[in-house]
Design a protein around this motif. Structure first.
Motif, short mmCIF file in Angstrom:
data_model
loop_
_atom_site.label_atom_id
_atom_site.label_comp_id
_atom_site.label_asym_id
_atom_site.label_seq_id
_atom_site.Cartn_x
_atom_site.Cartn_y
_atom_site.Cartn_z
N PRO A 40 -1.26 -5.02 2.44
CA PRO A 40 -1.40 -3.95 3.45
C PRO A 40 -0.06 -3.62 4.10
O PRO A 40 0.87 -4.38 4.09
N THR A 52 -1.22 3.28 -4.04
CA THR A 52 -2.08 2.10 -4.17
C THR A 52 -2.72 1.71 -2.84
O THR A 52 -2.15 1.92 -1.75
N GLN A 53 -3.91 1.11 -2.97
CA GLN A 53 -4.66 0.62 -1.82
C GLN A 53 -4.99 -0.85 -2.07
O GLN A 53 -4.96 -1.31 -3.21
N THR A 54 -5.35 -1.56 -1.01
CA THR A 54 -5.66 -2.98 -1.17
C THR A 54 -6.83 -3.18 -2.14
O THR A 54 -6.92 -4.18 -2.84
N GLU A 85 0.84 -1.21 0.00
CA GLU A 85 0.00 0.00 0.00
C GLU A 85 0.87 1.25 0.00
O GLU A 85 1.87 1.33 0.71
N GLY A 86 0.46 2.22 -0.79
CA GLY A 86 1.18 3.47 -0.89
C GLY A 86 2.15 3.52 -2.06
O GLY A 86 2.58 4.60 -2.46
N ASP A 125 -7.22 -1.84 -4.86
CA ASP A 125 -6.74 -1.79 -6.24
C ASP A 125 -6.33 -3.18 -6.73
O ASP A 125 -6.05 -3.35 -7.92
#
Lengths: 111, 110
Positions: free
Chosen positions: B110, B79-81, B15-16, B83
């Motif tokens: 995560p 980005t996030q989970t 993430e990120g 996605d």
């Protein structure tokens, strides 16, 4: 607004059996399609239709048949199921090149 | 034979992170290029690109087309989970016909 509705969601067939995958759309789209999706292979076009009464073969039509008696319905028929037809099947419709609306898919296993 | 190639085929990030997905194509008659996101069920439409150099943007997603070099990229920032999905590239070569690439499977941890 249901969009594109496919049934069934899952099915297991024995070799040599036949079945029909149903597809209905309520958007009055002229264009409808059937794709199959195998792992790592993207979507392959089986058959498509540009309007009621008109159908044409896509890239992988062997073993399948379609009909388009109404604008709304575009069923896909498997006459003699084979293991090679194990796949996920997607129906889609469109009116412009701005993209398709896909159904939720049918996971078919032939054993 | 018309074809669409995507790379990488699989990608795992945290993430990120920012990711760039690639799509190259060889078609006899190019009309447009489309990106789709496919989660558990049907692909959903993201972008349609027809002109070179014009970025399409939607939130953290953006895409651009290079018709000279025959490729497109899809960028996802922060980005996030959610996605996590398969991202499909498709090229409209004639009429309503589309050639699909194999997809890039993105996993965001995560």
């Amino acid at each position: 607004n249901a969009g594109v509705t496919q049934t069934p969601k899952f099915r297991i067939l024995k070799i040599g059996q036949s079945m029909t995958l149903q597809c209905t759309q309520d958007m009055n789209h002229n264009y409808m399609y059937w794709y199959r999706q195998d792992p790592g292979m993207g979507l392959k076009l089986i058959y498509y239709s540009v309007g009621a009464g008109i159908t044409d073969k896509g890239e992988v039509p062997n073993g399948y048949n379609v009909s388009r008696s109404t604008t709304e319905d575009f069923p896909l028929r498997l006459e003699l199921a084979a293991p090679s037809q194990t796949s996920v099947y997607f129906c889609a419709s469109s009116e412009t090149a701005a993209g398709y609306t896909f159904g939720s898919g049918t996971r078919l296993t032939v054993v | 034979e018309d074809k669409v190639v995507q790379s990488p085929l699989s990608l795992v990030v945290h993430e990120g992170d920012t990711v760039t997905l690639n799509c190259s194509y060889e078609v006899t008659n190019f009309r447009s290029l489309l990106w789709y996101k496919q989660e558990k069920k049907a692909p959903t439409f993201l972008f349609m690109l027809t002109s070179s150099g014009i970025e399409k943007k939607s939130g953290r997603l953006s895409s651009i087309l290079d018709k000279k070099e025959l490729f497109s990229i899809l960028n996802i920032t922060a980005t996030q989970t959610g996605d996590s999905a398969i991202y499909l590239c498709a090229v409209n070569n004639y009429g309503q016909n589309f050639v699909f690439g194999p997809g890039t499977r993105l996993s965001v941890l995560p």
